[in-house]
Design a protein around this motif. Sequence first.
Motif, PDB file in Angstrom:
ATOM      1  N   ARG A 109       0.831  -1.205   0.000  1.00 22.70           N
ATOM      2  CA  ARG A 109       0.000   0.000   0.000  1.00 22.70           C
ATOM      3  C   ARG A 109       0.869   1.260   0.000  1.00 22.70           C
ATOM      4  O   ARG A 109       0.619   2.196  -0.765  1.00 22.70           O
ATOM      5  CB  ARG A 109      -0.919   0.001   1.219  1.00 22.70           C
ATOM      6  CG  ARG A 109      -1.893   1.158   1.208  1.00 22.70           C
ATOM      7  CD  ARG A 109      -2.937   1.035   2.253  1.00 22.70           C
ATOM      8  NE  ARG A 109      -2.374   1.283   3.576  1.00 22.70           N
ATOM      9  CZ  ARG A 109      -3.099   1.337   4.680  1.00 22.70           C
ATOM     10  NH1 ARG A 109      -4.391   1.099   4.618  1.00 22.70           N
ATOM     11  NH2 ARG A 109      -2.545   1.571   5.831  1.00 22.70           N
ATOM     12  N   ASP A 110       1.900   1.284   0.839  1.00 19.70           N
ATOM     13  CA  ASP A 110       2.789   2.448   0.874  1.00 19.70           C
ATOM     14  C   ASP A 110       3.458   2.651  -0.482  1.00 19.70           C
ATOM     15  O   ASP A 110       3.564   3.771  -0.971  1.00 19.70           O
ATOM     16  CB  ASP A 110       3.881   2.261   1.942  1.00 19.70           C
ATOM     17  CG  ASP A 110       3.312   2.419   3.331  1.00 19.70           C
ATOM     18  OD1 ASP A 110       2.145   2.822   3.442  1.00 19.70           O
ATOM     19  OD2 ASP A 110       4.026   2.118   4.308  1.00 19.70           O
ATOM     20  N   PHE A 111       3.904   1.540  -1.055  1.00 23.23           N
ATOM     21  CA  PHE A 111       4.586   1.613  -2.349  1.00 23.23           C
ATOM     22  C   PHE A 111       3.634   2.150  -3.417  1.00 23.23           C
ATOM     23  O   PHE A 111       3.979   3.027  -4.209  1.00 23.23           O
ATOM     24  CB  PHE A 111       5.103   0.226  -2.724  1.00 23.23           C
ATOM     25  CG  PHE A 111       5.876   0.207  -4.012  1.00 23.23           C
ATOM     26  CD1 PHE A 111       7.218   0.544  -4.037  1.00 23.23           C
ATOM     27  CD2 PHE A 111       5.259  -0.148  -5.206  1.00 23.23           C
ATOM     28  CE1 PHE A 111       7.936   0.540  -5.224  1.00 23.23           C
ATOM     29  CE2 PHE A 111       5.964  -0.155  -6.400  1.00 23.23           C
ATOM     30  CZ  PHE A 111       7.310   0.186  -6.412  1.00 23.23           C
ATOM     31  N   ASP A 112       2.416   1.612  -3.414  1.00 26.36           N
ATOM     32  CA  ASP A 112       1.403   2.024  -4.378  1.00 26.36           C
ATOM     33  C   ASP A 112       1.125   3.526  -4.259  1.00 26.36           C
ATOM     34  O   ASP A 112       1.111   4.256  -5.251  1.00 26.36           O
ATOM     35  CB  ASP A 112       0.129   1.203  -4.102  1.00 26.36           C
ATOM     36  CG  ASP A 112      -0.930   1.415  -5.166  1.00 26.36           C
ATOM     37  OD1 ASP A 112      -1.374   2.570  -5.320  1.00 26.36           O
ATOM     38  OD2 ASP A 112      -1.336   0.450  -5.832  1.00 26.36           O
ATOM     39  N   ARG A 113       0.944   3.984  -3.038  1.00 27.45           N
ATOM     40  CA  ARG A 113       0.638   5.403  -2.824  1.00 27.45           C
ATOM     41  C   ARG A 113       1.770   6.294  -3.315  1.00 27.45           C
ATOM     42  O   ARG A 113       1.531   7.336  -3.942  1.00 27.45           O
ATOM     43  CB  ARG A 113       0.400   5.671  -1.331  1.00 27.45           C
ATOM     44  CG  ARG A 113      -0.938   5.143  -0.879  1.00 27.45           C
ATOM     45  CD  ARG A 113      -1.144   5.375   0.585  1.00 27.45           C
ATOM     46  NE  ARG A 113      -2.473   4.942   0.991  1.00 27.45           N
ATOM     47  CZ  ARG A 113      -2.876   4.902   2.243  1.00 27.45           C
ATOM     48  NH1 ARG A 113      -2.051   5.243   3.209  1.00 27.45           N
ATOM     49  NH2 ARG A 113      -4.093   4.509   2.522  1.00 27.45           N
ATOM     50  N   GLN A 114       3.008   5.847  -3.030  1.00 28.60           N
ATOM     51  CA  GLN A 114       4.172   6.608  -3.473  1.00 28.60           C
ATOM     52  C   GLN A 114       4.192   6.744  -4.999  1.00 28.60           C
ATOM     53  O   GLN A 114       4.367   7.821  -5.543  1.00 28.60           O
ATOM     54  CB  GLN A 114       5.419   5.839  -3.078  1.00 28.60           C
ATOM     55  CG  GLN A 114       6.340   6.533  -2.124  1.00 28.60           C
ATOM     56  CD  GLN A 114       7.419   5.554  -1.687  1.00 28.60           C
ATOM     57  OE1 GLN A 114       7.820   4.686  -2.466  1.00 28.60           O
ATOM     58  NE2 GLN A 114       7.863   5.685  -0.472  1.00 28.60           N
ATOM     59  N   GLN A 115       4.001   5.597  -5.659  1.00 30.00           N
ATOM     60  CA  GLN A 115       4.054   5.582  -7.123  1.00 30.00           C
ATOM     61  C   GLN A 115       2.943   6.440  -7.707  1.00 30.00           C
ATOM     62  O   GLN A 115       3.165   7.195  -8.655  1.00 30.00           O
ATOM     63  CB  GLN A 115       3.912   4.146  -7.638  1.00 30.00           C
ATOM     64  CG  GLN A 115       5.085   3.264  -7.313  1.00 30.00           C
ATOM     65  CD  GLN A 115       6.200   3.406  -8.326  1.00 30.00           C
ATOM     66  OE1 GLN A 115       5.970   3.371  -9.521  1.00 30.00           O
ATOM     67  NE2 GLN A 115       7.404   3.600  -7.847  1.00 30.00           N
ATOM     68  N   MET A 116       1.748   6.315  -7.161  1.00 27.78           N
ATOM     69  CA  MET A 116       0.613   7.053  -7.697  1.00 27.78           C
ATOM     70  C   MET A 116       0.781   8.553  -7.461  1.00 27.78           C
ATOM     71  O   MET A 116       0.294   9.370  -8.243  1.00 27.78           O
ATOM     72  CB  MET A 116      -0.703   6.570  -7.078  1.00 27.78           C
ATOM     73  CG  MET A 116      -1.073   5.169  -7.497  1.00 27.78           C
ATOM     74  SD  MET A 116      -1.143   4.963  -9.285  1.00 27.78           S
ATOM     75  CE  MET A 116      -2.881   4.807  -9.536  1.00 27.78           C
ATOM     76  N   ARG A 117       1.477   8.896  -6.391  1.00 30.59           N
ATOM     77  CA  ARG A 117       1.707  10.312  -6.119  1.00 30.59           C
ATOM     78  C   ARG A 117       2.737  10.873  -7.109  1.00 30.59           C
ATOM     79  O   ARG A 117       2.597  11.978  -7.615  1.00 30.59           O
ATOM     80  CB  ARG A 117       2.214  10.495  -4.685  1.00 30.59           C
ATOM     81  CG  ARG A 117       2.394  11.936  -4.263  1.00 30.59           C
ATOM     82  CD  ARG A 117       2.895  12.034  -2.839  1.00 30.59           C
ATOM     83  NE  ARG A 117       4.164  11.338  -2.634  1.00 30.59           N
ATOM     84  CZ  ARG A 117       5.342  11.781  -3.060  1.00 30.59           C
ATOM     85  NH1 ARG A 117       5.420  12.911  -3.713  1.00 30.59           N
ATOM     86  NH2 ARG A 117       6.450  11.096  -2.849  1.00 30.59           N
ATOM     87  N   ARG A 118       3.760  10.070  -7.400  1.00 31.71           N
ATOM     88  CA  ARG A 118       4.852  10.569  -8.235  1.00 31.71           C
ATOM     89  C   ARG A 118       4.536  10.483  -9.725  1.00 31.71           C
ATOM     90  O   ARG A 118       5.045  11.274 -10.510  1.00 31.71           O
ATOM     91  CB  ARG A 118       6.125   9.785  -7.940  1.00 31.71           C
ATOM     92  CG  ARG A 118       6.674  10.095  -6.558  1.00 31.71           C
ATOM     93  CD  ARG A 118       7.994   9.404  -6.343  1.00 31.71           C
ATOM     94  NE  ARG A 118       8.825   9.453  -7.516  1.00 31.71           N
ATOM     95  CZ  ARG A 118       9.634   8.455  -7.904  1.00 31.71           C
ATOM     96  NH1 ARG A 118       9.686   7.354  -7.211  1.00 31.71           N
ATOM     97  NH2 ARG A 118      10.372   8.578  -8.972  1.00 31.71           N
ATOM     98  N   LEU A 119       3.733   9.485 -10.106  1.00 31.18           N
ATOM     99  CA  LEU A 119       3.477   9.256 -11.528  1.00 31.18           C
ATOM    100  C   LEU A 119       1.992   9.460 -11.816  1.00 31.18           C
ATOM    101  O   LEU A 119       1.177   9.464 -10.903  1.00 31.18           O
ATOM    102  CB  LEU A 119       3.901   7.831 -11.898  1.00 31.18           C
ATOM    103  CG  LEU A 119       5.356   7.481 -11.522  1.00 31.18           C
ATOM    104  CD1 LEU A 119       5.559   5.984 -11.570  1.00 31.18           C
ATOM    105  CD2 LEU A 119       6.314   8.195 -12.441  1.00 31.18           C
ATOM    106  N   SER A 120       1.671   9.579 -13.100  1.00 37.17           N
ATOM    107  CA  SER A 120       0.263   9.800 -13.449  1.00 37.17           C
ATOM    108  C   SER A 120      -0.534   8.504 -13.293  1.00 37.17           C
ATOM    109  O   SER A 120       0.029   7.417 -13.265  1.00 37.17           O
ATOM    110  CB  SER A 120       0.182  10.269 -14.897  1.00 37.17           C
ATOM    111  OG  SER A 120       0.770   9.281 -15.710  1.00 37.17           O
ATOM    112  N   THR A 121      -1.856   8.627 -13.205  1.00 42.79           N
ATOM    113  CA  THR A 121      -2.690   7.435 -13.026  1.00 42.79           C
ATOM    114  C   THR A 121      -2.812   6.636 -14.327  1.00 42.79           C
ATOM    115  O   THR A 121      -3.277   5.511 -14.318  1.00 42.79           O
ATOM    116  CB  THR A 121      -4.105   7.810 -12.551  1.00 42.79           C
ATOM    117  OG1 THR A 121      -4.614   8.779 -13.465  1.00 42.79           O
ATOM    118  CG2 THR A 121      -4.095   8.372 -11.153  1.00 42.79           C
ATOM    119  N   VAL A 122      -2.413   7.256 -15.426  1.00 44.22           N
ATOM    120  CA  VAL A 122      -2.450   6.579 -16.718  1.00 44.22           C
ATOM    121  C   VAL A 122      -1.027   6.556 -17.270  1.00 44.22           C
ATOM    122  O   VAL A 122      -0.294   7.543 -17.139  1.00 44.22           O
ATOM    123  CB  VAL A 122      -3.398   7.344 -17.683  1.00 44.22           C
ATOM    124  CG1 VAL A 122      -3.367   6.731 -19.066  1.00 44.22           C
ATOM    125  CG2 VAL A 122      -4.812   7.344 -17.138  1.00 44.22           C
TER     126      VAL A 122
END
Length: 191
Positions: A109-122
Amino acid sequence: MRQPNLFSLSRKEGWRRFADAPPRQRPDTLTRPQLAALGEAAAEDYNDARHDWHANFGIVQTPQLAGIHDELEQIVASNRQDGDRIRSAAVIDALPGLGKTTIANLFGRDFDRQQMRRLSTVTEAGHERIPVFRVGLTSNTTLRTLNRMICEYFGHPATDRANAAALASHALDCVLSCETQLGIIDFTDRR
Ligand SMILES: Nc1ncnc2c1ncn2[C@@H]1O[C@H](COP(=O)(O)OP(=O)(O)OP(=O)(O)O)[C@@H](O)[C@H]1O
Ligand SMILES: [Mg+2]
């Protein structure tokens, strides 16, 4: 009022809800007179909220949990090799019920949140970005089942009919298209 979350972490939609869910709000602590003043429906709602709260006891930051989280972070952070090189994986092994699944899910979950914050959802190619996949398996699982479960996580339509080789290729396709960076394979021993 928030209902218990009815979703499966083994589906991308469920995982997204888990990753995006805000922390639960603790219901107010009412005094006896306040409780007595509640109407029948309000009391029912209040008790319902309390049951939800108690059933979802927070995660305790035990030293083991924090330690494994740090180690996983190091392994994942140093996995920056290009696709032609072997990357390391982590295995968490312990007696039943000690919190392996809990740790893996929290880390994911932490990893996912980090990635989604840094990169676009698409993704750049226009696919849905899914930073993490998670599948739950029993101990005697074949590679075919693993690939089928990965396809099911991503919602790939051809999971029932495909043979082992096709399943592997669909799974790879999903992971590449969605730019998935982390895979969690959660084994439950049912012996
Ligand atoms: N740090 C923690 N704080 C609060 N509860 C925890 C913590 N770690 C584990 N638990 C709780 O303990 C129970 C067992 O944890 P979990 O399912 O993660 O264990 P497991 O090692 O994956 O077990 P199994 O081997 O059966 O898969 C769960 O109800 C979980 O919520
Ligand atoms: Mg488990």
